[in-house]
Design a protein around this motif. Structure first.
Motif, PDB file in Angstrom:
ATOM      1  N   ASP A   1      12.740  -6.421  16.212  1.00 27.41           N
ATOM      2  CA  ASP A   1      11.975  -6.788  17.401  1.00 27.41           C
ATOM      3  C   ASP A   1      10.879  -7.741  16.927  1.00 27.41           C
ATOM      4  O   ASP A   1      10.792  -8.069  15.740  1.00 27.41           O
ATOM      5  CB  ASP A   1      11.415  -5.561  18.137  1.00 27.41           C
ATOM      6  CG  ASP A   1      10.517  -4.690  17.260  1.00 27.41           C
ATOM      7  OD1 ASP A   1       9.881  -5.225  16.327  1.00 27.41           O
ATOM      8  OD2 ASP A   1      10.445  -3.474  17.510  1.00 27.41           O
ATOM      9  N   GLU A   2      10.044  -8.209  17.826  1.00 27.02           N
ATOM     10  CA  GLU A   2       9.054  -9.223  17.449  1.00 27.02           C
ATOM     11  C   GLU A   2       8.128  -8.720  16.347  1.00 27.02           C
ATOM     12  O   GLU A   2       7.795  -9.445  15.416  1.00 27.02           O
ATOM     13  CB  GLU A   2       8.240  -9.646  18.678  1.00 27.02           C
ATOM     14  CG  GLU A   2       8.991 -10.568  19.627  1.00 27.02           C
ATOM     15  CD  GLU A   2       9.234 -11.956  19.041  1.00 27.02           C
ATOM     16  OE1 GLU A   2       8.647 -12.283  17.989  1.00 27.02           O
ATOM     17  OE2 GLU A   2      10.020 -12.713  19.625  1.00 27.02           O
ATOM     18  N   GLY A   3       7.683  -7.448  16.475  1.00 22.98           N
ATOM     19  CA  GLY A   3       6.778  -6.903  15.467  1.00 22.98           C
ATOM     20  C   GLY A   3       7.435  -6.791  14.110  1.00 22.98           C
ATOM     21  O   GLY A   3       6.853  -7.156  13.076  1.00 22.98           O
ATOM     22  N   GLN A   4       8.665  -6.285  14.088  1.00 22.07           N
ATOM     23  CA  GLN A   4       9.381  -6.146  12.826  1.00 22.07           C
ATOM     24  C   GLN A   4       9.683  -7.503  12.211  1.00 22.07           C
ATOM     25  O   GLN A   4       9.566  -7.694  10.996  1.00 22.07           O
ATOM     26  CB  GLN A   4      10.694  -5.375  13.057  1.00 22.07           C
ATOM     27  CG  GLN A   4      10.521  -3.990  13.622  1.00 22.07           C
ATOM     28  CD  GLN A   4      10.002  -2.981  12.609  1.00 22.07           C
ATOM     29  OE1 GLN A   4       9.559  -3.344  11.532  1.00 22.07           O
ATOM     30  NE2 GLN A   4      10.050  -1.724  12.964  1.00 22.07           N
ATOM     31  N   LEU A   5      10.088  -8.454  13.064  1.00 16.65           N
ATOM     32  CA  LEU A   5      10.398  -9.789  12.547  1.00 16.65           C
ATOM     33  C   LEU A   5       9.158 -10.443  11.948  1.00 16.65           C
ATOM     34  O   LEU A   5       9.250 -11.156  10.942  1.00 16.65           O
ATOM     35  CB  LEU A   5      10.972 -10.673  13.653  1.00 16.65           C
ATOM     36  CG  LEU A   5      12.454 -10.481  13.963  1.00 16.65           C
ATOM     37  CD1 LEU A   5      12.903 -11.461  15.037  1.00 16.65           C
ATOM     38  CD2 LEU A   5      13.299 -10.664  12.720  1.00 16.65           C
ATOM     39  N   ASN A   6       8.008 -10.226  12.567  1.00 17.86           N
ATOM     40  CA  ASN A   6       6.772 -10.788  12.019  1.00 17.86           C
ATOM     41  C   ASN A   6       6.521 -10.257  10.608  1.00 17.86           C
ATOM     42  O   ASN A   6       6.138 -11.019   9.701  1.00 17.86           O
ATOM     43  CB  ASN A   6       5.600 -10.450  12.925  1.00 17.86           C
ATOM     44  CG  ASN A   6       4.275 -10.927  12.348  1.00 17.86           C
ATOM     45  OD1 ASN A   6       4.058 -12.114  12.139  1.00 17.86           O
ATOM     46  ND2 ASN A   6       3.371  -9.986  12.077  1.00 17.86           N
ATOM     47  N   MET A   7       6.752  -8.948  10.415  1.00 18.81           N
ATOM     48  CA  MET A   7       6.546  -8.370   9.088  1.00 18.81           C
ATOM     49  C   MET A   7       7.560  -8.922   8.091  1.00 18.81           C
ATOM     50  O   MET A   7       7.206  -9.307   6.973  1.00 18.81           O
ATOM     51  CB  MET A   7       6.683  -6.844   9.173  1.00 18.81           C
ATOM     52  CG  MET A   7       5.653  -6.167  10.049  1.00 18.81           C
ATOM     53  SD  MET A   7       3.962  -6.354   9.442  1.00 18.81           S
ATOM     54  CE  MET A   7       3.988  -5.249   8.051  1.00 18.81           C
ATOM     55  N   LEU A   8       8.840  -8.972   8.495  1.00 18.34           N
ATOM     56  CA  LEU A   8       9.869  -9.475   7.595  1.00 18.34           C
ATOM     57  C   LEU A   8       9.650 -10.947   7.258  1.00 18.34           C
ATOM     58  O   LEU A   8       9.785 -11.361   6.105  1.00 18.34           O
ATOM     59  CB  LEU A   8      11.250  -9.278   8.220  1.00 18.34           C
ATOM     60  CG  LEU A   8      11.805  -7.855   8.230  1.00 18.34           C
ATOM     61  CD1 LEU A   8      13.093  -7.803   9.048  1.00 18.34           C
ATOM     62  CD2 LEU A   8      12.068  -7.360   6.812  1.00 18.34           C
ATOM     63  N   GLU A   9       9.321 -11.740   8.278  1.00 18.30           N
ATOM     64  CA  GLU A   9       9.096 -13.174   8.045  1.00 18.30           C
ATOM     65  C   GLU A   9       7.899 -13.397   7.139  1.00 18.30           C
ATOM     66  O   GLU A   9       7.905 -14.303   6.294  1.00 18.30           O
ATOM     67  CB  GLU A   9       8.924 -13.893   9.371  1.00 18.30           C
ATOM     68  CG  GLU A   9      10.222 -14.022  10.157  1.00 18.30           C
ATOM     69  CD  GLU A   9      10.034 -14.646  11.526  1.00 18.30           C
ATOM     70  OE1 GLU A   9      11.027 -15.123  12.094  1.00 18.30           O
ATOM     71  OE2 GLU A   9       8.889 -14.660  12.035  1.00 18.30           O
ATOM     72  N   SER A  10       6.868 -12.582   7.296  1.00 23.67           N
ATOM     73  CA  SER A  10       5.698 -12.715   6.422  1.00 23.67           C
ATOM     74  C   SER A  10       6.049 -12.348   4.985  1.00 23.67           C
ATOM     75  O   SER A  10       5.609 -13.007   4.039  1.00 23.67           O
ATOM     76  CB  SER A  10       4.560 -11.817   6.931  1.00 23.67           C
ATOM     77  OG  SER A  10       4.112 -12.235   8.197  1.00 23.67           O
ATOM     78  N   MET A  11       6.842 -11.296   4.819  1.00 24.13           N
ATOM     79  CA  MET A  11       7.267 -10.889   3.480  1.00 24.13           C
ATOM     80  C   MET A  11       8.131 -11.981   2.843  1.00 24.13           C
ATOM     81  O   MET A  11       7.948 -12.332   1.668  1.00 24.13           O
ATOM     82  CB  MET A  11       8.029  -9.567   3.565  1.00 24.13           C
ATOM     83  CG  MET A  11       8.396  -8.960   2.234  1.00 24.13           C
ATOM     84  SD  MET A  11       8.815  -7.191   2.361  1.00 24.13           S
ATOM     85  CE  MET A  11      10.144  -7.240   3.566  1.00 24.13           C
ATOM     86  N   MET A  12       9.065 -12.544   3.624  1.00 26.87           N
ATOM     87  CA  MET A  12       9.910 -13.616   3.083  1.00 26.87           C
ATOM     88  C   MET A  12       9.103 -14.882   2.849  1.00 26.87           C
ATOM     89  O   MET A  12       9.362 -15.628   1.900  1.00 26.87           O
ATOM     90  CB  MET A  12      11.072 -13.883   4.042  1.00 26.87           C
ATOM     91  CG  MET A  12      12.068 -12.745   4.139  1.00 26.87           C
ATOM     92  SD  MET A  12      13.563 -13.162   5.096  1.00 26.87           S
ATOM     93  CE  MET A  12      12.886 -13.359   6.743  1.00 26.87           C
ATOM     94  N   TRP A  13       8.118 -15.140   3.719  1.00 27.29           N
ATOM     95  CA  TRP A  13       7.258 -16.321   3.565  1.00 27.29           C
ATOM     96  C   TRP A  13       6.521 -16.272   2.237  1.00 27.29           C
ATOM     97  O   TRP A  13       6.358 -17.295   1.559  1.00 27.29           O
ATOM     98  CB  TRP A  13       6.269 -16.369   4.724  1.00 27.29           C
ATOM     99  CG  TRP A  13       5.163 -17.362   4.580  1.00 27.29           C
ATOM    100  CD1 TRP A  13       5.185 -18.691   4.904  1.00 27.29           C
ATOM    101  CD2 TRP A  13       3.842 -17.108   4.070  1.00 27.29           C
ATOM    102  NE1 TRP A  13       3.970 -19.281   4.637  1.00 27.29           N
ATOM    103  CE2 TRP A  13       3.124 -18.336   4.118  1.00 27.29           C
ATOM    104  CE3 TRP A  13       3.194 -15.983   3.596  1.00 27.29           C
ATOM    105  CZ2 TRP A  13       1.801 -18.440   3.701  1.00 27.29           C
ATOM    106  CZ3 TRP A  13       1.874 -16.083   3.170  1.00 27.29           C
ATOM    107  CH2 TRP A  13       1.195 -17.295   3.231  1.00 27.29           C
ATOM    108  N   SER A  14       6.084 -15.075   1.827  1.00 29.84           N
ATOM    109  CA  SER A  14       5.294 -14.959   0.603  1.00 29.84           C
ATOM    110  C   SER A  14       6.142 -15.093  -0.656  1.00 29.84           C
ATOM    111  O   SER A  14       5.663 -15.584  -1.673  1.00 29.84           O
ATOM    112  CB  SER A  14       4.550 -13.613   0.570  1.00 29.84           C
ATOM    113  OG  SER A  14       5.463 -12.538   0.451  1.00 29.84           O
TER     114      SER A  14
END
Length: 573
Positions: free
Chosen positions: A349-362
């Protein structure tokens, strides 16, 4: 200033995600508050739950009284069919039978408490029910020495040696994990030595794939080669495990020329590889190579899991662009419609994707261990707590075998691709809705005219068969659908002669009637054995007269043999 703020937010989310394994605390809190507030405003539901609690208490007291009167009293509640935790006869002895029954009644009550609350968002309800089940699984009496009679018997029989052995196993596994090493025994299954042993050559390589051409094992072969597109969330050799269960070897023995994509294991430098990169550098580059090497104008394409989803996108794009090189399409445990992705959708969902995208971004990618945690939670009884009990408390380490070793040989997912995949397919379901764009133009699965063979598995937690079955709604071409026994991996690795294998199969003719998933089962033909045999016949019926095998590679066309199979990419860690 906006860029600085975004960087701070991304870094903060990435730090939290590393601690929570990508799970969004805000999303979980939001789901539980939604459930709790609506439950607080539902006095009728509260009254119903109170009545259920009273009835279960009465059933428990009645069961205890019957146990005192007779040894083999009928239980107050039976475990679910897949719950094997209380199968041992020791759980029928007092007071452990009371403990097990009380736990199962309590588990059933919590299932009623977390579902059916009016007004709760459906996704939130699923998250609350799932999370509560994880907590209950953790607190199950099987996990504690004081309440597990089987463990107590083991300690007595071994004079405590099982606890010592279990502690040693725990230390060994912790040390291996810290060193980034595979589980104990996995080193015996090295690609090219004991697994991935089918003979072949690397005949093409780019930054994302190595293309393997396998040596023929028959004097003549079908003129249409078979190209296999595996998922890049896993190493390709699940389809070429040991010689006895290698789908590649079985295909070559049936007289097919087989090509396999072996994906590069991405690292931080590959963060910008997109879904389009995977399409162009993967199946499209492979199709070009296969047709030029073999001289065939047609080929059979097969995709597994995420590779099947990519193949369906590729096939729809080729149909849109009037590229007619596919003779048939086979999809194994692959979703094309994502409105009901099963429990894996709990993590999207949007919240989970934000966390995953931030982790992958780093870090530039999503690591296999970070993905593996989510898959293990879907089957926590089998993959987490039974492992803890058997290995670290009973002191019994399960012997390593080929499929288990392959499962531990994980891969990474690049930032751009995985973000697009989760958002465009899982969250927005663009492919099913005809909104998925390739090169700026939309594609649709309804444009595919080639015959399609789809295999799904009964116990698939990654691509639930009801979801896979929805491809019937997306295309009107000839479609053969198979539902086979087993799970996402074991159901596919289903070689002829494998015990306890069976499947249902039904072919829908072009624009013929489609059935809903549950209705489909009643119309489909049931067969014992391996679905491989049925698929082999299906391919043969859509292939030409056998001819002499093509050469290995085609140096004169720019595809010289580069290296022996399995190549280099499959060995990347």
């Amino acid at each position: 200033m906006d860029g600085v703020a975004e960087t701070i937010d991304r870094a903060t989310s990435a730090m939290i995600a590393q601690f929570t394994k990508g799970l969004s605390p805000a999303t979980v809190a939001y789901a539980f508050s939604d459930w709790a507030l609506h439950l607080a405003l539902s006095p009728g539901k509260q009254m119903q739950l109170g009545q259920k609690a009273l009835r279960k208490q009465t059933r428990m007291i009645d069961y205890m009284m019957r146990c005192c009167a007779q040894q083999d009293a009928d239980p107050a509640i039976d475990p679910l069919p897949q719950d094997k935790r209380f199968n041992d006869p020791a759980w029928k002895e007092q007071p452990f039978n009371w403990i097990a029954q009380a736990f199962l009644l309590n588990q059933q009550w919590w299932d009623a408490a977390t579902t059916g609350v009016k007004g709760v968002n459906h996704h939130h309800e699923d998250m609350v029910e799932f999370t509560t089940r994880q907590i209950l699984d953790m607190l199950a009496p099987t996990n504690f020495l004081a309440t597990n009679p089987v463990l107590q018997q083991k300690i007595v029989e071994t004079k405590g040696q099982c606890l010592i052995d279990g502690f040693q196993h725990l230390i060994e596994d912790m040390q291996r994990n810290l060193r980034g090493e595979p589980p104990m025994g996995a080193e015996k299954f090295k690609p090219g030595d004991t697994v991935a042993t089918a003979k072949g050559k690397i005949v093409y390589r780019n930054r994302l794939i190595e293309l393997i051409q396998y040596e023929p094992t028959t004097e003549k072969v079908r003129p249409e080669p078979v190209l296999i597109v595996p998922a890049w969330i896993m190493k390709y050799y699940i389809l070429d495990l040991s010689p006895h269960n290698s789908l590649v070897k079985w295909l070559t023995d049936q007289g097919f020329t087989v090509f396999m994509i072996s994906w590069h294991n991405p690292d931080a430098d590959d963060r910008d590889l997109s879904m389009e990169s995977y399409r162009l550098l993967g199946p499209m580059a492979a199709i070009d190579a296969v047709t030029k090497i073999t001289g065939s104008s047609k080929l059979h394409a097969m995709g597994y899991c995420l590779g099947g989803t990519l193949l369906s996108i590729t096939a729809a794009t080729m149909a849109r662009d009037h590229d007619d090189r596919l003779a048939s399409i086979t999809l194994l445990a692959a979703q094309t419609e994502f409105s009901e992705p099963g429990e894996l959708g709990l993590f999207i969902d949007e919240g989970q994707l934000n966390m995953l995208e931030s982790m992958m971004w780093s870090q530039g990618y999503l690591d296999s261990s970070q993905m593996g945690g989510a898959f293990q939670m879907l089957r926590s009884n089998d993959l987490i707590w039974s492992h803890v009990l058997n290995t670290y408390m009973m002191g019994e380490r399960d012997p390593m075998f080929d499929l288990m070793a392959w499962n531990a040989d994980g891969t990474r997912m690049p930032y751009a691709m995985h973000s697009q995949y989760l958002r465009r397919l899982f969250l927005e379901d663009q492919l099913a809705e005809g909104k998925y764009e390739v090169e700026g133009r939309e594609i649709t699965l309804s444009s595919i005219h080639q015959p399609i063979f789809v295999v799904s598995t009964e116990r698939d937690h990654v691509a639930p068969w009801h979801s896979v079955h929805k491809i019937h709604l997306l295309t009107g071409t000839e479609l053969t659908f198979v539902l086979t026994s087993g799970g996402h991996n074991a159901g596919i690795v289903s070689e002829p002669g494998h015990k306890h294998r069976s499947f249902h199969i039904l072919t829908r003719q072009p624009d013929g009637p489609s059935y809903g998933a549950d209705e489909w089962v009643s119309h489909a033909k049931y067969q014992e054995g391996s679905w491989w045999i049925e698929w082999g016949k299906w391919l043969e019926n859509r292939s030409g007269t056998p001819v002499a095998p093509p050469s290995m590679g085609a140096p004169d066309k720019g595809y010289p043999p580069l290296h022996d199979a399995p190549g280099y990419y499959v060995l990347e860690h």
